[in-house]
Design a protein around this motif. Sequence first.
Motif, PDB file in Angstrom:
ATOM      1  N   ALA A 175       0.834  -1.211   0.000  1.00 31.01           N
ATOM      2  CA  ALA A 175       0.000   0.000   0.000  1.00 31.01           C
ATOM      3  C   ALA A 175       0.868   1.262   0.000  1.00 31.01           C
ATOM      4  O   ALA A 175       0.527   2.260  -0.636  1.00 31.01           O
ATOM      5  CB  ALA A 175      -0.921  -0.004   1.216  1.00 31.01           C
ATOM      6  N   ALA A 176       1.991   1.201   0.721  1.00 27.99           N
ATOM      7  CA  ALA A 176       2.885   2.360   0.782  1.00 27.99           C
ATOM      8  C   ALA A 176       3.590   2.600  -0.547  1.00 27.99           C
ATOM      9  O   ALA A 176       3.864   3.749  -0.917  1.00 27.99           O
ATOM     10  CB  ALA A 176       3.913   2.161   1.888  1.00 27.99           C
ATOM     11  N   GLU A 177       3.878   1.510  -1.268  1.00 26.79           N
ATOM     12  CA  GLU A 177       4.568   1.616  -2.550  1.00 26.79           C
ATOM     13  C   GLU A 177       3.785   0.827  -3.612  1.00 26.79           C
ATOM     14  O   GLU A 177       4.159  -0.273  -4.008  1.00 26.79           O
ATOM     15  CB  GLU A 177       6.005   1.066  -2.438  1.00 26.79           C
ATOM     16  N   PRO A 178       2.673   1.395  -4.103  1.00 27.19           N
ATOM     17  CA  PRO A 178       1.827   0.678  -5.055  1.00 27.19           C
ATOM     18  C   PRO A 178       2.521   0.360  -6.376  1.00 27.19           C
ATOM     19  O   PRO A 178       2.052  -0.518  -7.126  1.00 27.19           O
ATOM     20  CB  PRO A 178       0.645   1.628  -5.266  1.00 27.19           C
ATOM     21  N   GLN A 282       6.765   6.257 -10.351  1.00 26.91           N
ATOM     22  CA  GLN A 282       7.786   6.619  -9.380  1.00 26.91           C
ATOM     23  C   GLN A 282       7.519   5.952  -8.032  1.00 26.91           C
ATOM     24  O   GLN A 282       6.362   5.758  -7.649  1.00 26.91           O
ATOM     25  CB  GLN A 282       7.804   8.139  -9.167  1.00 26.91           C
ATOM     26  N   LEU A 283       8.585   5.600  -7.348  1.00 27.58           N
ATOM     27  CA  LEU A 283       8.459   5.185  -5.958  1.00 27.58           C
ATOM     28  C   LEU A 283       8.159   6.401  -5.086  1.00 27.58           C
ATOM     29  O   LEU A 283       8.535   7.523  -5.416  1.00 27.58           O
ATOM     30  CB  LEU A 283       9.757   4.536  -5.490  1.00 27.58           C
ATOM     31  N   ASN A 284       7.505   6.177  -3.967  1.00 24.58           N
ATOM     32  CA  ASN A 284       7.223   7.264  -3.030  1.00 24.58           C
ATOM     33  C   ASN A 284       8.411   7.573  -2.118  1.00 24.58           C
ATOM     34  O   ASN A 284       8.528   8.681  -1.590  1.00 24.58           O
ATOM     35  CB  ASN A 284       5.998   6.921  -2.180  1.00 24.58           C
ATOM     36  N   ALA A 285       9.279   6.595  -1.936  1.00 24.04           N
ATOM     37  CA  ALA A 285      10.473   6.746  -1.102  1.00 24.04           C
ATOM     38  C   ALA A 285      11.494   5.702  -1.552  1.00 24.04           C
ATOM     39  O   ALA A 285      11.125   4.720  -2.210  1.00 24.04           O
ATOM     40  CB  ALA A 285      10.127   6.550   0.378  1.00 24.04           C
ATOM     41  N   LEU A 297      15.901   4.185  -5.972  1.00 22.98           N
ATOM     42  CA  LEU A 297      15.728   5.543  -5.458  1.00 22.98           C
ATOM     43  C   LEU A 297      15.035   6.436  -6.482  1.00 22.98           C
ATOM     44  O   LEU A 297      15.453   6.491  -7.642  1.00 22.98           O
ATOM     45  CB  LEU A 297      17.101   6.144  -5.136  1.00 22.98           C
ATOM     46  N   PRO A 298      13.984   7.152  -6.073  1.00 21.99           N
ATOM     47  CA  PRO A 298      13.369   8.127  -6.979  1.00 21.99           C
ATOM     48  C   PRO A 298      14.220   9.400  -7.028  1.00 21.99           C
ATOM     49  O   PRO A 298      14.360  10.102  -6.033  1.00 21.99           O
ATOM     50  CB  PRO A 298      12.008   8.388  -6.322  1.00 21.99           C
TER      51      PRO A 298
END
Length: 410
Positions: A175-178, A282-285, A297-298
């Motif tokens: 959920a944090a990184e869909p 994109q990744l969120n973190a 890494l984004p």
Amino acid sequence: MKSAIVLGAGISGVSTALALQDRGWAVTLVDRKAPGRETSFGNAGIIQSEAVEPYAMPRSIRELVDIAFGQTNDVFYAFRELPFHIGALFRYWWHSEEGRHRAAAIAWASLIAQATSTHEKLIERAGAGNLVRKSGFRVLHRTAAELEAALKDAERKKEAYGIGYTALSASEMAAAEPALKTGGAGAVHWLDSWTVSDPGGLVESYADLFQRSGGRFVHGDAATLRRVGAGWTVMTEEGSIEAEHAVFSLGPWSSDTLKKFGHHFPMVYKRGYHAHYRSPEQLNAPVMDSENGYLLLPMLAGTRITTGAHLARFHAGPAYNQLQHAEESARDLFDLGPRIEDKPWQGTRPCMPDMLPVIGQSQHERGLWMNFGHGHQGFTLGPASADVLATMMDGGTPDVDIRPFRPERY
């Protein structure tokens, strides 16, 4: 007015130049390249508040056998290179013993505790807040056993050092990184670390701040530094520059360059690689794939993959084994997309055998100072170690015990 030449325009050198300037010194920053174009350019861009203990060398037979036979992507080496590394590696292994590592961690943690606060001041003054996110990063574990061990260690560090983390289940990680194809077995989310979308750009912004505040940057050759009377001179594209003091912040170049001044610093050269990819999402973190030894890494330039440690001679050619394995593993985890650059970047981390940086004045030459050897955490510790060194150079007493970092220990 006191004066200094700072050799090296990476994160440590630029931060040192700023710290001295803030104390009223006249400072000239010297490098062969523009600020932030070497090791500071290619790292993971994480200001790692959670990295409260330096990376120890494995000491268990199983882990050493895995490294020896290439069963881990964290470390890669060629047998023909081992004779060059063996002395420094043995000292690294010796210092990694539990008791010695614990002592090193006390000194190391005293610097790490100042990492975000010292960066924060420079970020605000440089107007670089757009490059920084303060939401931490995640370490994904692919098996329940790995996750359990990681959470146990995270809790130990939280109790010992007060650092924050959150445990994420597989569904919470998804959920944090869909954009991820799987949440693995779950993850450790380190909460207090900051991430930077362009680490080289952040160093450039610090260098711009230095120059806007009256500092001087010139291209020059650190190898030309020599004593002149009670001070120092170095050749640059603008001619010779003189100052009362000189500071070596040359990262992996420091050891060889300091030999002519009677210093012999053994160093473990840990090369790392990165490449960028044009990912559809994109990744969120940042996400670390712990099993496969790389970070996703984004970045402003695209999704960056950074690798573990390649033990190579400093000037040896590249070996992309780790990056290739990381890319293959990452594509199982994330829609990576096509690679952007034709040629991956490479750079070398300057790691001291006792895992602690060298900060202080030469025991051979008065007015010759050092700030290098931060291993994997140069980007994290640049401003903190610069503040320590500048305080010493200005005649003050740093807030940390400087004895473990002194150059004369070698």
